[in-house]
Design an enzyme around this catalytic site. Structure first.
Site, short mmCIF file in Angstrom:
data_model
loop_
_atom_site.label_atom_id
_atom_site.label_comp_id
_atom_site.label_asym_id
_atom_site.label_seq_id
_atom_site.Cartn_x
_atom_site.Cartn_y
_atom_site.Cartn_z
N CYS B 132 0.20 -6.79 -10.17
CA CYS B 132 0.35 -5.36 -10.91
C CYS B 132 -0.75 -4.85 -10.70
O CYS B 132 -1.76 -5.23 -11.43
CB CYS B 132 1.07 -5.66 -12.01
SG CYS B 132 1.35 -4.02 -12.80
N ILE B 194 4.48 -7.63 0.23
CA ILE B 194 3.26 -7.49 -0.77
C ILE B 194 3.42 -6.76 -1.90
O ILE B 194 4.46 -6.10 -2.12
CB ILE B 194 2.13 -6.51 0.04
CG1 ILE B 194 2.73 -5.32 0.49
CG2 ILE B 194 1.58 -7.33 1.36
CD1 ILE B 194 1.92 -4.27 1.40
#
Lengths: 311, 309
Positions: B132, B194
């Site tokens: 993240c 991804i």
């Protein structure tokens, strides 16, 4: 919440600045409540993929224009530019009705509607509904200049008392809606305030109502990706009442509420207006700030019970 | 026309290869009014953390050419809320559930995994969100280093021995193959490729960043070529490792492209924002492609890009 194809019935302009699309969308129009919005796909061009949210300006449930809804907008980017090219019989892809609308008073009340710029859009639908239910409707409509006032003639028709403000005095009083708010509250003996417009304006209106102990409902406009509750981008910082009792640190007592599903209508006193979004909203709306207060007290409990928001 | 779309990603069995990506679908409640969750390959829920996270200030989003930037900061109600409220509801909907977990430290990841071991019965797999871009300390994103990637994966796998785990990797690295290798060595059952790409946008009138978080994650069709490349590279290196391909997948055509690069399944992300039915449309699109090209089994698409000839 539905996704459906609507057919554009007409495209017209309000003044030189604002566009209006009336769209035949029976499923969505019939269910919409004042303060709710629709999220519209602006063409198939994948360079701008996200839908654009528009509060419902009007719905026509009866008569020759039955089952249509109307939105108003100004051109801000590729999405609204696309919509401004649409004409009768164009097909648009709409999602809606979305969000929680305004709560209407259960007993007859004096309602003051305060709108700024294009943000005033949902207040017209609200005025229709309030009048239908026998409430008194007064309106303050403001903008930078006359050309940015949204449909002032219609305001005059809808309101018992109406006040117009423009910053350049091109129509009505010179100044901002907040300059005439207090005297209009007195004059109309307003019992509840409904407001929609740029954040600094909503902040100032909320603060003035809090001082007077008047309930205020505001409809916010936030950037959003989805409009139906999953992306978490359109959040508004609210005072977290549960947290506030438990923790002393004010920074901790924030709850980010989704304006698309928990709003866009909030109690003005619940919103923390001095988050950085105020300044941002001014940038977005090309309006000058109206003096954002740093802190103000909590909103007292509302005197009326309100109808549950429709969905 | 009934085409068998079922896929096996190691121990993770999916009715079809189309999932919805974490953070673009909540826990499915909102979208369930528009789409039957049981028809999806699976739901990768919004990342959950040990305690509730409030997320970042606004603005959190801005649109960019063929995509968007976001800086949300994993606003979520925490793993306990997921176990108590969301998981039972998802099971009721007969959804295949993939839990996405996140944290600021290895210890936090492991604690969330521990809670899922005891309270997460019925979870089909776990995605480990080590990529993240909106955590407090960006310079320490776990998936930026082989060592910290391995540490998180090892800890989580230790806690969840019987659940397939898919670390979700960042494309913002010099060699995604090296990071993938570290994850696999640490016990990953497969990979999610991804996450978003670091990006930034500036309002030139005010000279301020368009996101309150300054930098955010870029998603949408604009990043699909990056996803295709990453999946391709990793698949070429480890052809037998199952990959959940994500990044700009919004249609059946996009899904087929990721599969040809080497993905065994795909996850729809940003496209869910435009329509919660994007996954249904992608499933139909894949069936149509298989029929049109006379492909007898979906697995034949995986990594079938023709590089020579």
């Amino acid at each position: 919440m539905l996704i459906s194809k609507g057919e554009v019935l007409s495209h017209k302009k309000y003044g030189e600045h604002y566009h209006s699309l009336t769209i035949v969308a029976p499923d969505i129009g019939a269910k919409a409540r004042p303060g709710q919005f629709v999220n519209i796909k602006c063409g198939e061009d994948r360079s701008h993929i996200l839908r654009r949210p528009f509060s419902v300006y009007r719905v026509h449930k009866r008569g020759g224009w039955a089952s249509t809804l109307e939105i108003v907008f100004d051109i801000r980017g590729p999405g609204t530019s696309f919509l401004s090219q649409l004409r009768g019989h164009s097909i648009v892809d709409l999602m809606g009705p979305l969000g929680r609308g305004f709560s209407l008073p259960r007993r007859r009340a004096h309602c003051l509607l305060v709108g700024g710029g294009i943000g005033a859009a949902p207040l017209f639908f609200l005025a229709d509904e309030l009048r239908n239910e026998g409430h008194r409707v007064d309106v303050i409509l403001g903008a930078r200049s006359m050309r940015h006032l949204l449909n002032p003639i219609e305001v005059r028709r809808l309101a018992s008392v109406y006040r117009i403000t423009t910053e350049d005095a091109s129509m009505g009083d010179r100044g901002r809606v907040t300059d005439v708010l207090e005297e209009t509250i007195e004059r109309c003996r307003a019992e509840i305030i409904y407001s929609c417009g740029p954040h600094p304006m909503l902040a100032a209106v909320s603060a003035m109502c809090a001082e007077r102990g008047l309930p205020v409902q505001v409809a916010v406009e936030e950037l959003m990706a989805c409009g139906y509750g999953v992306c978490m981008t359109c959040v508004v910082p609210l005072r977290d009442r549960a947290d506030r009792n438990a923790k002393k640190d004010a920074e901790e007592a924030i709850h980010y509420a989704r304006s698309c599903t928990e709003g866009p209508v909030f109690n003005g006193g619940d919103v923390i207006w001095d988050d950085n979004m105020g300044e941002f909203a001014v940038d977005q709306l090309e309006l000058s700030p109206a003096g954002v207060p740093t802190r103000h007290g909590p909103l007292p409990e509302q005197p009326h019970e309100h109808a549950p928001p429709g969905n | 026309m009934a085409v068998d779309l079922s896929m096996k990603l190691g121990a993770l069995e999916l009715a079809n290869p189309v999932l919805v990506a974490s953070g673009t679908f909540g826990s499915g409640r909102e979208a369930s009014r528009m789409i039957d969750l049981s028809t999806l390959g699976g739901v990768i829920v919004k990342s959950m953390t040990l305690t509730p996270w409030k997320g970042k200030p606004t603005p959190r989003m801005c649109e960019t050419p063929s995509g968007m930037l976001n800086a949300i900061g994993i606003q979520n109600k925490g793993v306990d809320h997921f176990i108590k409220e969301d998981l039972p509801w998802l099971k009721q909907q007969k959804a295949t559930v993939i839990a996405s977990i996140a944290g600021n430290t290895v210890e936090e990841f492991v604690k969330v995994a521990d809670k899922l071991r005891t309270g997460g019965r019925g979870i089909a797999a776990v995605e480990i969100n080590i990529s993240c871009p909106n955590l407090e300390d960006r310079s320490n994103m776990f998936s930026h280093s082989t060592a910290s990637t391995a540490a998180v994966v090892e800890g989580v796998k230790e806690a969840l021995k019987n659940v397939p785990v898919f670390p979700k990797l960042s494309p913002n690295v010099t060699s995604i193959v090296d990071i993938a290798g570290a994850a696999l060595e640490a016990g990953a059952d497969g990979l999610s490729l991804i996450n978003t790409i670091f990006g930034m946008a500036i309002d030139i009138e005010t000279r301020r960043p368009k996101l309150a978080g300054t930098v955010g994650g870029l998603s949408g069709p604009t990043i699909r070529p990056v996803a295709v490349r990453a999946v391709h590279e990793v698949h070429r290196t480890w052809p037998h490792v199952p990959i959940i391909g994500q990044g700009g997948v919004g249609s059946g055509r996009d899904a087929v492209e990721l599969m040809l690069a080497g993905a065994s399944a795909v996850a729809i992300g940003t496209a869910n924002f435009v329509t919660p039915r994007a996954a249904d449309e992608a499933i139909a699109g894949i069936s149509e492609y298989l029929a049109r090209h006379g492909v007898p089994a979906l697995s034949e698409l995986v990594g079938a890009v023709k590089l020579e000839g």
